[in-house]
Design a protein around this motif. Structure first.
Motif, mmCIF file in Angstrom:
data_model
loop_
_atom_site.group_PDB
_atom_site.id
_atom_site.type_symbol
_atom_site.label_atom_id
_atom_site.label_comp_id
_atom_site.label_asym_id
_atom_site.label_seq_id
_atom_site.Cartn_x
_atom_site.Cartn_y
_atom_site.Cartn_z
ATOM 1 N N GLY A 39 41.820 37.002 49.019
ATOM 2 C CA GLY A 39 41.571 37.144 47.588
ATOM 3 C C GLY A 39 42.536 38.153 46.995
ATOM 4 N N LEU A 40 43.207 37.770 45.923
ATOM 5 C CA LEU A 40 44.150 38.653 45.250
ATOM 6 C C LEU A 40 43.690 38.908 43.817
ATOM 7 C CD1 LEU A 40 47.506 37.007 46.366
ATOM 8 C CD2 LEU A 40 46.462 39.076 47.276
ATOM 9 N N ARG A 41 43.583 40.161 43.453
ATOM 10 C CA ARG A 41 43.208 40.514 42.090
ATOM 11 C C ARG A 41 44.466 40.711 41.271
ATOM 12 N NH1 ARG A 41 39.712 45.768 40.750
ATOM 13 N NH2 ARG A 41 41.464 46.550 39.584
ATOM 14 N N CYS A 42 44.561 39.971 40.199
ATOM 15 C CA CYS A 42 45.714 40.043 39.304
ATOM 16 C C CYS A 42 45.290 40.690 37.985
ATOM 17 C CB CYS A 42 46.270 38.643 39.034
ATOM 18 S SG CYS A 42 46.664 37.726 40.515
ATOM 19 N N ARG A 43 46.250 40.857 37.106
ATOM 20 C CA ARG A 43 45.960 41.458 35.815
ATOM 21 C C ARG A 43 45.000 40.594 34.998
ATOM 22 N NH1 ARG A 43 51.142 41.925 33.232
ATOM 23 N NH2 ARG A 43 51.696 42.900 35.183
ATOM 24 N N ASP A 44 45.141 39.272 35.103
ATOM 25 C CA ASP A 44 44.342 38.376 34.270
ATOM 26 C C ASP A 44 43.436 37.454 35.077
ATOM 27 O OD1 ASP A 44 46.459 37.076 35.358
ATOM 28 O OD2 ASP A 44 47.000 35.953 33.572
ATOM 29 N N GLY A 45 43.101 37.800 36.312
ATOM 30 C CA GLY A 45 42.203 36.960 37.095
ATOM 31 C C GLY A 45 42.253 37.253 38.577
ATOM 32 N N VAL A 46 41.740 36.316 39.341
ATOM 33 C CA VAL A 46 41.675 36.431 40.794
ATOM 34 C C VAL A 46 42.181 35.126 41.392
ATOM 35 C CG1 VAL A 46 40.118 36.683 42.771
ATOM 36 C CG2 VAL A 46 39.705 37.993 40.701
ATOM 37 N N VAL A 47 42.924 35.235 42.483
ATOM 38 C CA VAL A 47 43.403 34.066 43.209
ATOM 39 C C VAL A 47 42.725 34.067 44.578
ATOM 40 C CG1 VAL A 47 45.418 32.911 44.196
ATOM 41 C CG2 VAL A 47 45.635 34.141 42.034
ATOM 42 N N LEU A 48 42.070 32.966 44.920
ATOM 43 C CA LEU A 48 41.432 32.815 46.222
ATOM 44 C C LEU A 48 42.195 31.774 47.023
ATOM 45 C CD1 LEU A 48 37.648 32.705 45.241
ATOM 46 C CD2 LEU A 48 38.918 34.624 46.173
ATOM 47 N N ALA A 49 42.432 32.063 48.287
ATOM 48 C CA ALA A 49 43.122 31.132 49.177
ATOM 49 C C ALA A 49 42.422 31.141 50.530
ATOM 50 C CB ALA A 49 44.579 31.539 49.348
ATOM 51 N N VAL A 70 30.320 29.833 42.039
ATOM 52 C CA VAL A 70 28.943 30.324 41.989
ATOM 53 C C VAL A 70 28.419 30.210 40.563
ATOM 54 C CG1 VAL A 70 27.481 32.354 42.272
ATOM 55 C CG2 VAL A 70 29.268 31.867 43.939
ATOM 56 N N ASP A 71 29.187 30.714 39.624
ATOM 57 C CA ASP A 71 28.818 30.724 38.218
ATOM 58 C C ASP A 71 30.119 30.759 37.431
ATOM 59 O OD1 ASP A 71 27.229 30.821 35.985
ATOM 60 O OD2 ASP A 71 26.636 32.905 36.204
ATOM 61 N N GLU A 72 30.018 30.649 36.145
ATOM 62 C CA GLU A 72 31.229 30.740 35.326
ATOM 63 C C GLU A 72 31.850 32.125 35.522
ATOM 64 O OE1 GLU A 72 32.273 30.888 30.626
ATOM 65 O OE2 GLU A 72 30.674 29.540 31.270
ATOM 66 N N GLY A 73 33.047 32.155 36.084
ATOM 67 C CA GLY A 73 33.714 33.425 36.332
ATOM 68 C C GLY A 73 33.447 34.021 37.698
ATOM 69 N N ASP A 94 21.510 30.883 43.000
ATOM 70 C CA ASP A 94 20.145 31.199 42.575
ATOM 71 C C ASP A 94 20.062 32.602 41.986
ATOM 72 O OD1 ASP A 94 19.313 28.715 43.437
ATOM 73 O OD2 ASP A 94 18.513 29.442 45.359
ATOM 74 N N GLU A 95 20.750 33.546 42.605
ATOM 75 C CA GLU A 95 20.763 34.920 42.079
ATOM 76 C C GLU A 95 21.405 34.977 40.699
ATOM 77 O OE1 GLU A 95 19.485 37.793 43.264
ATOM 78 O OE2 GLU A 95 18.614 36.752 44.984
ATOM 79 N N ALA A 96 22.490 34.221 40.497
ATOM 80 C CA ALA A 96 23.165 34.195 39.196
ATOM 81 C C ALA A 96 22.261 33.591 38.128
ATOM 82 C CB ALA A 96 24.464 33.407 39.303
ATOM 83 N N ILE A 97 21.541 32.528 38.479
ATOM 84 C CA ILE A 97 20.611 31.918 37.527
ATOM 85 C C ILE A 97 19.474 32.883 37.198
ATOM 86 C CG2 ILE A 97 18.873 30.094 37.289
ATOM 87 C CD1 ILE A 97 20.816 28.293 38.913
ATOM 88 N N GLY A 98 18.943 33.559 38.223
ATOM 89 C CA GLY A 98 17.878 34.534 38.008
ATOM 90 C C GLY A 98 18.319 35.700 37.139
ATOM 91 N N TYR A 99 19.530 36.171 37.328
ATOM 92 C CA TYR A 99 20.061 37.266 36.513
ATOM 93 C C TYR A 99 20.174 36.828 35.063
ATOM 94 C CZ TYR A 99 22.954 41.295 35.284
ATOM 95 O OH TYR A 99 23.435 42.445 34.713
ATOM 96 N N ASP A 100 20.685 35.611 34.863
ATOM 97 C CA ASP A 100 20.840 35.088 33.504
ATOM 98 C C ASP A 100 19.484 34.927 32.829
ATOM 99 O OD1 ASP A 100 22.115 34.113 31.252
ATOM 100 O OD2 ASP A 100 22.247 32.061 32.029
ATOM 101 N N THR A 102 16.725 36.620 33.521
ATOM 102 C CA THR A 102 16.091 37.926 33.339
ATOM 103 C C THR A 102 16.753 38.737 32.233
ATOM 104 O OG1 THR A 102 15.511 37.973 35.680
ATOM 105 C CG2 THR A 102 15.465 40.076 34.502
ATOM 106 N N TYR A 103 18.080 38.815 32.254
ATOM 107 C CA TYR A 103 18.796 39.696 31.334
ATOM 108 C C TYR A 103 19.457 38.963 30.171
ATOM 109 C CZ TYR A 103 18.074 42.938 35.139
ATOM 110 O OH TYR A 103 17.493 43.709 36.102
ATOM 111 N N GLY A 104 19.468 37.648 30.192
ATOM 112 C CA GLY A 104 20.032 36.875 29.095
ATOM 113 C C GLY A 104 21.545 36.898 29.024
ATOM 114 N N THR A 105 22.201 37.277 30.101
ATOM 115 C CA THR A 105 23.656 37.330 30.143
ATOM 116 C C THR A 105 24.119 37.023 31.561
ATOM 117 O OG1 THR A 105 25.613 38.670 29.670
ATOM 118 C CG2 THR A 105 23.734 39.815 30.611
ATOM 119 N N LYS A 106 25.385 36.688 31.682
ATOM 120 C CA LYS A 106 25.952 36.416 33.011
ATOM 121 C C LYS A 106 26.122 37.725 33.779
ATOM 122 C CE LYS A 106 26.669 32.041 32.108
ATOM 123 N NZ LYS A 106 25.787 31.049 32.631
#
Length: 111
Positions: A39-49, A70-73, A94-100, A102-106
């Protein structure tokens, strides 16, 4: 002593007569045979290989997915047993859906 577990490989806390823990040795072998994920973190995103070993000539090209959404982003790159990875990805979804719910946000991408 024999290299097989012969009853001493049923638990991760059981030593064989020669002092070996076979469950730990099995896990080490699985990690060695797993492959590479990067995984590489760039200025405007992440690249997975990932490295996708061809295990069988009859395997369809897109059936052995190693990068999952997993989820958007949010995404996951996996190595090792794909069936185990699918369980982890499903739990993360499932955790991402539960967070959304519970807190109304991603889930925020910051750690």
């Amino acid at each position: 002593m024999a290299s097989s577990g012969s009853g001493y490989d049923l638990s991760s806390s059981t030593f064989s007569p020669d002092g070996r823990i076979f469950q730990v040795e099995y896990a080490t072998k699985a990690v060695e045979n797993g492959g590479t994920a990067l995984g590489l973190r760039c200025r405007d995103g992440v690249v997975l290989a990932v490295e996708k070993p061809v295990l069988n000539k009859m395997l369809l090209p897109n059936s052995n997915r190693r990068i999952h959404t997993v989820d958007e982003g949010h995404g996951v790159a996996v190595t090792g047993f794909v069936s185990d990875a699918r369980q982890i990805v499903n739990r993360a979804r499932d955790e991402a859906i539960g967070y959304d719910e519970t807190y109304g946000t991603k889930i925020p991408p910051t750690v």
